[in-house]
Design a protein around this motif. Structure first.
Motif, PDB file in Angstrom:
ATOM      1  N   GLN A  36       0.821  -1.222   0.000  1.00 52.62           N
ATOM      2  CA  GLN A  36       0.000   0.000   0.000  1.00 52.62           C
ATOM      3  C   GLN A  36       0.847   1.261   0.000  1.00 52.62           C
ATOM      4  O   GLN A  36       0.357   2.336  -0.303  1.00 52.62           O
ATOM      5  CB  GLN A  36      -0.823   0.063   1.271  1.00 52.62           C
ATOM      6  CG  GLN A  36      -1.972  -0.871   1.348  1.00 52.62           C
ATOM      7  CD  GLN A  36      -2.742  -0.547   2.609  1.00 52.62           C
ATOM      8  OE1 GLN A  36      -3.836  -0.029   2.539  1.00 52.62           O
ATOM      9  NE2 GLN A  36      -2.146  -0.805   3.745  1.00 52.62           N
ATOM     10  N   ARG A  37       2.125   1.128   0.372  1.00 57.62           N
ATOM     11  CA  ARG A  37       3.005   2.315   0.413  1.00 57.62           C
ATOM     12  C   ARG A  37       3.630   2.610  -0.954  1.00 57.62           C
ATOM     13  O   ARG A  37       4.373   3.564  -1.113  1.00 57.62           O
ATOM     14  CB  ARG A  37       4.112   2.109   1.459  1.00 57.62           C
ATOM     15  CG  ARG A  37       3.593   2.095   2.884  1.00 57.62           C
ATOM     16  CD  ARG A  37       4.718   2.315   3.873  1.00 57.62           C
ATOM     17  NE  ARG A  37       5.470   1.109   4.178  1.00 57.62           N
ATOM     18  CZ  ARG A  37       6.777   0.971   4.039  1.00 57.62           C
ATOM     19  NH1 ARG A  37       7.496   1.976   3.569  1.00 57.62           N
ATOM     20  NH2 ARG A  37       7.372  -0.163   4.335  1.00 57.62           N
ATOM     21  N   GLY A  38       3.308   1.782  -1.952  1.00 56.75           N
ATOM     22  CA  GLY A  38       3.847   2.004  -3.289  1.00 56.75           C
ATOM     23  C   GLY A  38       3.140   3.158  -4.009  1.00 56.75           C
ATOM     24  O   GLY A  38       2.277   3.828  -3.449  1.00 56.75           O
ATOM     25  N   VAL A  39       3.533   3.348  -5.265  1.00 56.95           N
ATOM     26  CA  VAL A  39       2.944   4.424  -6.078  1.00 56.95           C
ATOM     27  C   VAL A  39       2.351   3.794  -7.336  1.00 56.95           C
ATOM     28  O   VAL A  39       3.044   3.044  -8.043  1.00 56.95           O
ATOM     29  CB  VAL A  39       4.046   5.437  -6.490  1.00 56.95           C
ATOM     30  CG1 VAL A  39       3.491   6.485  -7.442  1.00 56.95           C
ATOM     31  CG2 VAL A  39       4.667   6.096  -5.269  1.00 56.95           C
ATOM     32  N   LEU A  40       1.086   4.095  -7.612  1.00 57.78           N
ATOM     33  CA  LEU A  40       0.458   3.568  -8.834  1.00 57.78           C
ATOM     34  C   LEU A  40       0.804   4.476 -10.007  1.00 57.78           C
ATOM     35  O   LEU A  40       0.712   5.713  -9.888  1.00 57.78           O
ATOM     36  CB  LEU A  40      -1.063   3.515  -8.664  1.00 57.78           C
ATOM     37  CG  LEU A  40      -1.599   2.397  -7.770  1.00 57.78           C
ATOM     38  CD1 LEU A  40      -3.045   2.683  -7.353  1.00 57.78           C
ATOM     39  CD2 LEU A  40      -1.509   1.038  -8.470  1.00 57.78           C
ATOM     40  N   VAL A  41       1.207   3.873 -11.126  1.00 57.02           N
ATOM     41  CA  VAL A  41       1.498   4.684 -12.322  1.00 57.02           C
ATOM     42  C   VAL A  41       0.842   4.041 -13.540  1.00 57.02           C
ATOM     43  O   VAL A  41       0.600   2.825 -13.552  1.00 57.02           O
ATOM     44  CB  VAL A  41       3.029   4.837 -12.570  1.00 57.02           C
ATOM     45  CG1 VAL A  41       3.693   5.609 -11.438  1.00 57.02           C
ATOM     46  CG2 VAL A  41       3.713   3.489 -12.760  1.00 57.02           C
ATOM     47  N   ASP A  42       0.563   4.875 -14.547  1.00 53.01           N
ATOM     48  CA  ASP A  42      -0.033   4.354 -15.779  1.00 53.01           C
ATOM     49  C   ASP A  42       1.065   4.041 -16.805  1.00 53.01           C
ATOM     50  O   ASP A  42       2.255   4.143 -16.502  1.00 53.01           O
ATOM     51  CB  ASP A  42      -1.095   5.321 -16.329  1.00 53.01           C
ATOM     52  CG  ASP A  42      -0.495   6.658 -16.756  1.00 53.01           C
ATOM     53  OD1 ASP A  42       0.750   6.760 -16.855  1.00 53.01           O
ATOM     54  OD2 ASP A  42      -1.267   7.600 -16.981  1.00 53.01           O
ATOM     55  N   PHE A  90      -1.151   7.991 -10.336  1.00 54.29           N
ATOM     56  CA  PHE A  90      -2.605   8.139 -10.177  1.00 54.29           C
ATOM     57  C   PHE A  90      -3.048   7.363  -8.942  1.00 54.29           C
ATOM     58  O   PHE A  90      -2.322   6.509  -8.433  1.00 54.29           O
ATOM     59  CB  PHE A  90      -3.364   7.642 -11.416  1.00 54.29           C
ATOM     60  CG  PHE A  90      -3.383   6.143 -11.558  1.00 54.29           C
ATOM     61  CD1 PHE A  90      -2.382   5.480 -12.233  1.00 54.29           C
ATOM     62  CD2 PHE A  90      -4.414   5.383 -10.991  1.00 54.29           C
ATOM     63  CE1 PHE A  90      -2.385   4.092 -12.339  1.00 54.29           C
ATOM     64  CE2 PHE A  90      -4.431   3.996 -11.106  1.00 54.29           C
ATOM     65  CZ  PHE A  90      -3.405   3.345 -11.779  1.00 54.29           C
ATOM     66  N   GLY A  91      -4.284   7.651  -8.522  1.00 53.78           N
ATOM     67  CA  GLY A  91      -4.969   6.841  -7.509  1.00 53.78           C
ATOM     68  C   GLY A  91      -4.287   6.796  -6.158  1.00 53.78           C
ATOM     69  O   GLY A  91      -3.327   7.512  -5.892  1.00 53.78           O
ATOM     70  N   ASP A  92      -4.865   5.931  -5.318  1.00 56.24           N
ATOM     71  CA  ASP A  92      -4.411   5.809  -3.942  1.00 56.24           C
ATOM     72  C   ASP A  92      -4.365   4.322  -3.601  1.00 56.24           C
ATOM     73  O   ASP A  92      -5.396   3.671  -3.468  1.00 56.24           O
ATOM     74  CB  ASP A  92      -5.426   6.553  -3.044  1.00 56.24           C
ATOM     75  CG  ASP A  92      -5.100   6.419  -1.566  1.00 56.24           C
ATOM     76  OD1 ASP A  92      -4.190   5.631  -1.224  1.00 56.24           O
ATOM     77  OD2 ASP A  92      -5.760   7.098  -0.765  1.00 56.24           O
ATOM     78  N   ARG A 143      -7.837   3.902 -17.286  1.00 51.64           N
ATOM     79  CA  ARG A 143      -6.529   4.048 -17.970  1.00 51.64           C
ATOM     80  C   ARG A 143      -6.304   2.872 -18.902  1.00 51.64           C
ATOM     81  O   ARG A 143      -5.225   2.290 -18.924  1.00 51.64           O
ATOM     82  CB  ARG A 143      -5.419   4.170 -16.917  1.00 51.64           C
ATOM     83  CG  ARG A 143      -5.465   5.532 -16.250  1.00 51.64           C
ATOM     84  CD  ARG A 143      -4.791   5.574 -14.909  1.00 51.64           C
ATOM     85  NE  ARG A 143      -4.906   6.935 -14.376  1.00 51.64           N
ATOM     86  CZ  ARG A 143      -5.985   7.390 -13.735  1.00 51.64           C
ATOM     87  NH1 ARG A 143      -7.024   6.606 -13.524  1.00 51.64           N
ATOM     88  NH2 ARG A 143      -6.026   8.646 -13.316  1.00 51.64           N
ATOM     89  N   ASP A 144      -7.348   2.519 -19.650  1.00 50.81           N
ATOM     90  CA  ASP A 144      -7.315   1.404 -20.617  1.00 50.81           C
ATOM     91  C   ASP A 144      -6.943   0.078 -19.977  1.00 50.81           C
ATOM     92  O   ASP A 144      -6.400  -0.819 -20.640  1.00 50.81           O
ATOM     93  CB  ASP A 144      -6.335   1.683 -21.771  1.00 50.81           C
ATOM     94  CG  ASP A 144      -6.769   2.881 -22.575  1.00 50.81           C
ATOM     95  OD1 ASP A 144      -7.992   3.127 -22.601  1.00 50.81           O
ATOM     96  OD2 ASP A 144      -5.902   3.567 -23.147  1.00 50.81           O
ATOM     97  N   GLY A 145      -7.159  -0.030 -18.682  1.00 51.16           N
ATOM     98  CA  GLY A 145      -6.896  -1.309 -18.008  1.00 51.16           C
ATOM     99  C   GLY A 145      -5.426  -1.548 -17.722  1.00 51.16           C
ATOM    100  O   GLY A 145      -5.050  -2.653 -17.342  1.00 51.16           O
ATOM    101  N   LYS A 146      -4.577  -0.503 -17.877  1.00 52.35           N
ATOM    102  CA  LYS A 146      -3.126  -0.746 -17.689  1.00 52.35           C
ATOM    103  C   LYS A 146      -2.569   0.059 -16.512  1.00 52.35           C
ATOM    104  O   LYS A 146      -2.799   1.264 -16.416  1.00 52.35           O
ATOM    105  CB  LYS A 146      -2.382  -0.354 -18.957  1.00 52.35           C
ATOM    106  CG  LYS A 146      -2.825  -1.202 -20.135  1.00 52.35           C
ATOM    107  CD  LYS A 146      -1.851  -1.101 -21.284  1.00 52.35           C
ATOM    108  CE  LYS A 146      -2.308  -2.016 -22.401  1.00 52.35           C
ATOM    109  NZ  LYS A 146      -3.058  -1.338 -23.429  1.00 52.35           N
ATOM    110  N   ALA A 147      -1.811  -0.608 -15.643  1.00 51.60           N
ATOM    111  CA  ALA A 147      -1.228   0.088 -14.482  1.00 51.60           C
ATOM    112  C   ALA A 147      -0.075  -0.715 -13.893  1.00 51.60           C
ATOM    113  O   ALA A 147       0.006  -1.934 -14.064  1.00 51.60           O
ATOM    114  CB  ALA A 147      -2.298   0.296 -13.422  1.00 51.60           C
ATOM    115  N   GLY A 168       8.674  -1.359 -19.815  1.00 48.65           N
ATOM    116  CA  GLY A 168       8.141  -0.863 -21.091  1.00 48.65           C
ATOM    117  C   GLY A 168       7.138   0.264 -20.900  1.00 48.65           C
ATOM    118  O   GLY A 168       6.178   0.406 -21.666  1.00 48.65           O
ATOM    119  N   ILE A 169       7.346   1.097 -19.854  1.00 49.14           N
ATOM    120  CA  ILE A 169       6.435   2.229 -19.627  1.00 49.14           C
ATOM    121  C   ILE A 169       7.239   3.525 -19.567  1.00 49.14           C
ATOM    122  O   ILE A 169       8.468   3.510 -19.511  1.00 49.14           O
ATOM    123  CB  ILE A 169       5.617   2.068 -18.326  1.00 49.14           C
ATOM    124  CG1 ILE A 169       6.527   2.107 -17.078  1.00 49.14           C
ATOM    125  CG2 ILE A 169       4.804   0.783 -18.339  1.00 49.14           C
ATOM    126  CD1 ILE A 169       5.756   2.242 -15.772  1.00 49.14           C
ATOM    127  N   GLY A 170       6.530   4.663 -19.555  1.00 51.02           N
ATOM    128  CA  GLY A 170       7.189   5.958 -19.421  1.00 51.02           C
ATOM    129  C   GLY A 170       7.843   6.080 -18.047  1.00 51.02           C
ATOM    130  O   GLY A 170       7.452   5.376 -17.105  1.00 51.02           O
TER     131      GLY A 170
END
Ligand SMILES: Cc1cc2nc3c(=O)[nH]c(=O)nc-3n(C[C@H](O)[C@H](O)[C@H](O)COP(=O)(O)OP(=O)(O)OC[C@H]3O[C@@H](n4cnc5c(N)ncnc54)[C@H](O)[C@@H]3O)c2cc1C
Length: 496
Positions: free
Chosen positions: A317-323, A329-331, A346-350, A400-402
């Motif tokens: 839970q202490r991590g960071v969600l990214v697209d 994004f999010g919590d 987010r097109d189902g990708k995270a 393979g993400i930004g």
């Protein structure tokens, strides 16, 4: 074998059992129909009931809760799915609702789970099952835990339903299993019965064996589950004979939702593809369609609860969600359905970004926090679904993400860094369960399908408290609330 009763209930899951119990308690004769053996999604569920406002278990555990505090949190989740008056009644009645379930034989327990999880281990039966921590600031008292898990080992829905089923039989209701409702009968604009098809003899026995054996594979290993149910359906088509059951007072539809109607789900968007259909083949929307054919209206049919759990272990839970562009994004402290809903947008990708400290703590938590059925998920989260590298740039390239940008409010922490793929279609062993929330529009005082005399609806066949968004336990709690309401009111209808 045609029959007559005051009340006919279509579907013997949580909502149907509660409707039947209340109708029988009010003196009505009751017939309950189920296409399979009864139990539906309820018997496969975690058996968690969202309840609060000062339940016996909360008091025993030393938790302070009030209907007002429960209302104040739930209105963030429920929004306008039901009126404020209905939500207030739901919260005020909540301690009595849980006591009523105990009277029917459903066991609960006050052992309080000390960590945040999506489902507690067999040591704990009271836990914080929603997003309370994320919704409130931390200046006041801690939000009360309201997830009341039925006391039973493993996934407790089996015992939750078994106890309700025994109580329904004791109350004198007649249960007609392997009997599929196909059409409502209307007389002078009022629903007065149900046309069904029922199985007898050897085909009934085989149908029973196939549907029992197929229930869990249908969710967790669909290629096998679908084959077993295709045979069961063939038996229905080939051998079921038509019967009519007349309802002197009215009919209750409690036949589940429509997650098994893959075509309708697909039409809602490609991002739902690859999700785990949380239910049974009975969740094909027939119940809702029967109500619509009788003149009922539907709402919130586009609301699908998508559960993306990142706990256990709770350290994640202490991590960071990214697209996929690396944007935050999010919590991650919110309930899995809230995270799932953000991922769908987010097109189902995270991905979940964690540092070395989180990873080490998470690994140490596995043995104490993960129930046996959660071990696959944990193995995925901390091994197969994860890539690790010494810098943020390198780990993002590997995934393979930004590249995520650092942020002073939540800096990245200690290297090396890991990215966990938490997309809807993340991979084997980490499925994304999905459940439909919309259904027939009912009068919130009585549960009558709006504009259709003699017809009531409850549970996932109807719009209810959880139809905007779900937190753990809210669907079963709504099934009990709406099922009881429908049973009480249909029993008061004049006999025709
Ligand atoms: C694995 C899993 C875990 C879950 N955990 C939880 C949890 O812990 N807490 C929670 O709140 N929710 C949970 N849920 C969701 C919850 O179980 C369901 O939303 C809820 O049980 C729905 O109850 P219901 O009475 O509306 O329908 P069901 O329990 O599905 O019952 C509907 C019944 O109708 C029958 N039926 C369908 N069509 C017909 C027809 N035409 N004629 C006759 N009968 C018919 C079906 O055979 C079925 O038995 C979980 C779901 C799953 C699958």
């Amino acid at each position: 074998m045609d029959g007559t009763a005051d009340v006919v209930v279509i579907g013997f899951g949580a909502a149907g059992a509660c409707a039947a119990l209340e109708a029988a308690a009010a003196g009505a004769s009751v017939v309950v129909l189920d296409r399979f053996a009864g139990g539906g999604a309820t018997a496969l569920s975690g058996g968690v009931v969202y309840a609060g406002g000062g339940t016996g278990q909360q008091v025993e555990a030393g938790i302070t809760d009030t209907p007002e505090a429960m209302f104040s949190y739930l209105k963030h989740e429920v929004r306008d799915a039901v009126s404020e008056a209905t939500l207030r009644r739901f919260c005020e009645d909540s301690p009595k609702m849980l006591a009523w379930l105990e009277d029917q034989g459903v066991p609960f327990d006050a052992s309080l789970c000390p960590f945040k999880t999506s489902y507690p281990t067999d040591d704990y039966y009271l836990y914080q099952s929603g997003s309370e921590d994320a919704v409130f600031d931390h200046s006041g008292p801690s939000p009360a835990p309201r997830g009341h898990r039925t006391k039973a080992k493993g996934t407790s829905g089996r015992v939750f339903f078994a106890r309700l089923a025994e109580a329904t039989r004791r109350a004198g209701a007649r249960i007609m299993t392997q009997t599929r409702a196909e059409e409502l009968i209307t007389t002078d604009g009022r629903v007065t019965g149900v046309r069904c098809r029922t199985l007898t003899g050897l085909p009934r026995t085989l149908h029973g064996v196939l549907s029992k054996a197929g229930a869990k594979p249908w969710i967790y290993y669909p290629p096998l589950g679908k084959k077993l149910f295709a045979l069961a359906e063939w038996l229905e088509r080939r051998f079921a004979r038509p019967i009519t059951v007349t309802a002197r007072r009215g009919v209750v539809i409690s036949a589940g939702g429509f997650i098994a109607d893959r075509e309708s789900v697909r039409q809602l968007g490609p991002e739902y593809r690859g999700g785990l259909a949380l239910g049974t083949p009975g969740d094909d929307g027939t119940g809702i369609r029967l109500g619509v054919a009788a003149g009922g209206k539907t709402a919130r049919m586009d609301k699908i609860s998508v559960w993306r759990f990142i706990t256990p272990p709770s350290a994640l839970q202490r991590g960071v969600l990214v697209d996929s562009a690396g944007r935050r994004f999010g919590d991650p402290t919110r309930y899995g359905a809230a995270i799932g809903s953000e991922i769908i947008q987010r097109d189902g990708k995270a991905w979940l970004l964690i540092d070395d400290d989180i990873l080490r703590v998470a690994r140490a938590q596995v043995t104490t926090q993960a129930a046996p059925f959660q071990r696959w998920q944990v193995r995925y989260l901390l091994n197969r679904g994860m890539v690790t590298a010494p810098t943020i740039e390198e780990v993002a390239a590997k995934a393979g993400i930004g590249t995520p940008q650092n942020d002073s409010t939540q800096p990245f922490g200690t290297p090396p860094y890991s990215l966990i793929n938490v997309s809807v279609r993340a991979g084997f062993g980490y499925p994304c369960p999905m459940l439909t929330l919309g259904g027939l529009v009912v009068d919130e005082e009585t549960g009558q399908v709006q504009g259709v005399p003699g017809l009531y609806a409850a549970g996932r066949s109807a719009v209810g408290v959880c139809s905007e968004s779900y937190v753990s336990g809210l669907s079963l709690a709504d099934c009990v609330f709406s099922g009881r309401r429908a049973g009480q009111h249909v029993a008061k209808e004049a006999r025709c």
